[in-house]
Motif scaffolding. Structure first.
Motif, PDB file in Angstrom:
ATOM      1  N   THR A  25     -15.021   1.074   2.503  1.00  0.00           N
ATOM      2  CA  THR A  25     -14.248   1.296   1.374  1.00  0.00           C
ATOM      3  C   THR A  25     -14.425  -0.003   0.672  1.00  0.00           C
ATOM      4  O   THR A  25     -14.090  -1.091   1.163  1.00  0.00           O
ATOM      5  N   PRO A  26     -14.616   0.067  -0.604  1.00  0.00           N
ATOM      6  CA  PRO A  26     -14.368  -1.181  -1.480  1.00  0.00           C
ATOM      7  C   PRO A  26     -12.928  -1.498  -1.448  1.00  0.00           C
ATOM      8  O   PRO A  26     -12.170  -0.733  -1.280  1.00  0.00           O
ATOM      9  N   PRO A  27     -12.793  -3.037  -1.667  1.00  0.00           N
ATOM     10  CA  PRO A  27     -11.672  -3.375  -1.919  1.00  0.00           C
ATOM     11  C   PRO A  27     -10.757  -2.994  -2.907  1.00  0.00           C
ATOM     12  O   PRO A  27     -11.444  -2.238  -3.958  1.00  0.00           O
ATOM     13  N   GLU A  28      -9.542  -2.613  -2.900  1.00  0.00           N
ATOM     14  CA  GLU A  28      -8.540  -2.002  -4.004  1.00  0.00           C
ATOM     15  C   GLU A  28      -8.867  -2.677  -5.275  1.00  0.00           C
ATOM     16  O   GLU A  28      -8.503  -4.062  -5.168  1.00  0.00           O
ATOM     17  N   LEU A  29      -9.320  -1.949  -6.430  1.00  0.00           N
ATOM     18  CA  LEU A  29      -9.420  -2.887  -7.492  1.00  0.00           C
ATOM     19  C   LEU A  29      -8.134  -2.936  -8.269  1.00  0.00           C
ATOM     20  O   LEU A  29      -7.485  -1.873  -8.275  1.00  0.00           O
TER      21      LEU A  29
END
Length: 164
Positions: A25-29
């Protein structure tokens, strides 16, 4: 003399790779990056439309006739994105960027929707974290360029209105 088939189990345990992480999962934006991510998602949908300034393409061109019936038929309809000056400026800013690692990262993530990110990053010779840093920097740069394009367009429009 030691037996060559006997291995030091402690050394093997310490040298073994860590458990594989399925967390791709991408890092929390946060803040601006979240808004830029939303803009990029809207841009991708905008670029996939087929109804901006002309009807859907026909295969009755000379090249279409030469290819015969080996082409897949075009699907009727298609997405209908609204015209947007903001997205048009973003598109101009994107296509004006040089073909470098950051543009390839952006295209892989948004246009081609490549998964898993870790594999894509490895194919590019970078880490997953670096992939996300490059993506965030490219998003910001394209957005700043698109704002410059939009403001320049506003100045041109204002100049033409004064001239008339």
């Amino acid at each position: 003399m030691t037996d060559p088939n006997q291995y030091d189990t402690e050394a093997l345990r310490l040298a073994a790779p860590g458990p594989a992480s399925d967390d791709d999962t991408p890092p929390e934006l946060q803040g601006e990056q979240r808004d830029l991510d939303d803009l990029c998602e809207r841009w991708v949908e905008w670029t996939r439309t087929r109804r901006f300034y002309s009807p859907a393409p026909e295969l009755r061109s000379v090249l279409g006739q030469l290819t015969g019936s080996s082409l897949r038929p075009l699907q009727a309809g298609g997405p209908d994105a609204p015209n947007s000056a903001e997205l048009a400026a973003f598109h101009l800013a994107y296509i004006g960027q040089p073909d470098a690692l950051d543009k390839r990262v952006f295209a892989l993530y948004y246009v081609y929707r490549i998964k898993p990110i870790k594999s894509a990053a490895a194919a590019l010779g970078i880490s997953r974290e670096h992939f996300h840093r490059v993506l965030a920097a490219f998003r910001s740069r394209v957005f700043r360029t698109s704002r410059d394009i939009a403001s320049e367009q506003g100045r041109i429009r204002a100049y033409s209105e004064v001239k008339d």
